[in-house]
Design an enzyme around this catalytic site. Structure first.
Site: not given
Ligand code: NAD
Length: 316
Positions: A277, A188, A142, A34
């Site tokens: 970026d 963004v 990242y 969370l």
């Molecule tokens: P988000 O931050 O909403 O979701 C990440 C979730 O992981 C959150 O619920 C957070 O509480 C949980 N979390 C973080 N650290 C944790 C830990 N140590 N242990 C357990 N839970 C943990 O972000 P999102 O956009 O939903 O991204 C989800 C995944 O997809 C991530 O791995 C992110 O790197 C990847 N991702 C996202 C995007 C995007 O555009 N949003 C694109 C490519 C990859």
């Protein structure tokens, strides 16, 4: 019905995925600390275990309670800016957390693991749209940890007698309802929407000519669910994007337009470019399309759905 573990299932993408899995009749458990996820985004029918994927004891304990049929690993530190500000947190969550999940899959006999990878691992690709065989040279911390995590997942599955079928989804810029409009560090499109809803200027870093591939969250969930039991995806990395390139300048104009505003009525500021970026991003999605997936939501439709949700969420 199968038992599915979704790490990061309280997050933006994870919570939508959980909703779909529940609707499809799976028994879902969520592991989430969370840190950015929200309890209220997790369906009542789902067990939420609050804890970190970086906590090996907790992860091992959860996996030892009975074998999961599939693990969908989305828990992660998802902000480029935080990766530079707190590289230890980024490394611990994205790499150590993934190692713990992979090891627990092996130890408990899990057969299927899908992993949330990212377009950031390409860095500055020579080819746009970018196919999966493009060399990966990330330009952000990242991107480095997401690439390392992806390789841990695939190398582990390639080992002799691994019995683990893995797929990594290299997601591009996912957007949609539940993406935080209050978190200035990731997403963004949601950041711009949050700016407008709070009456703040929009800030563009750099010249705004940098491009992103925005893909709607429902399309992304479709990809995860389609690949869940699909043998043709085993062992593969697959791009998930719309294939369409949109500049940050165009994005700002679209967001303003969706609120009936424009640059003549709303302040758009410029600040220096941010570290890490990428200049251009667009996915070549032909590999995923060949597996029967299609992006169904246009950017215009997705933006309307997202701004409507954000307005309602801000009012409540
Ligand atoms: P988000 O931050 O909403 O979701 C990440 C979730 O992981 C959150 O619920 C957070 O509480 C949980 N979390 C973080 N650290 C944790 C830990 N140590 N242990 C357990 N839970 C943990 O972000 P999102 O956009 O939903 O991204 C989800 C995944 O997809 C991530 O791995 C992110 O790197 C990847 N991702 C996202 C995007 C995007 O555009 N949003 C694109 C490519 C990859």
């Amino acid at each position: 019905m199968s038992r599915v573990l979704v790490t990061g299932g309280a997050g933006f993408i994870g919570s939508h995925l959980v909703d779909r899995l529940v609707a499809d009749g799976h028994a879902v458990t969520v592991l989430d600390d969370l840190s950015t996820g929200r309890r209220e985004h997790v369906s009542q029918e789902v067990e939420l275990v609050q804890g970190s994927v970086a906590d090996r004891e907790l992860v091992d304990g959860l996996f030892s309670r009975g074998r999961f049929d599939a693990v969908l690993h989305l828990a992660g530190q998802a902000s480029i800016r935080i990766s530079f500000a707190s590289p230890e947190i980024d490394l611990t969550t994205n790499v150590l957390g993934t190692i713990n999940v992979v090891r627990a899959c092996h130890d408990s006999g899990v057969r299927r693991l899908l992993h949330a990878s990212s377009m950031t691992i390409y860095g500055e690709p020579a080819r746009i749209p970018t196919p999966e065989d493009e060399p990966c040279v990330p330009v952000s911390y990242y991107g480095v940890t997401k690439l390392a995590a992806e390789r841990y997942v695939h190398i582990a599955a390639e080992g002799p007698d691994s019995g683990l079928a893995v797929t990594s989804l290299r997601m591009f810029n996912v957007y949609g309802p539940r993406q935080s409009i209050a978190n200035p560090y990731q997403g963004v499109l949601a950041i711009f929407i949050g700016n407008v809803l709070r009456g703040e200027p929009i800030t563009i870093h750099g010249d705004g000519g940098q491009t992103r591939d925005f893909v709607y969250v429902d399309d992304v969930v479709d990809a995860w669910v389609r690949l869940l039991d699909l043998p043709a995806s085993f062992g593969r990395v697959l791009n998930v994007g719309s294939g369409r390139e949109t500049s940050v300048n165009e994005l700002a104009d679209s967001v303003l337009r969706s609120f009936g505003q424009s640059r003549s009525t709303w302040e758009v500021r410029r600040e220096g470019a941010q570290l890490g970026d990428q200049r251009r991003a667009a996915a070549d999605v032909s590999a995923l399309t060949a597996l029967g997936w299609h992006s169904r939501c246009t950017f215009e439709e997705g933006l309307v759905a997202t701004t409507s949700w954000a307005q309602a969420a801000a009012a409540s």
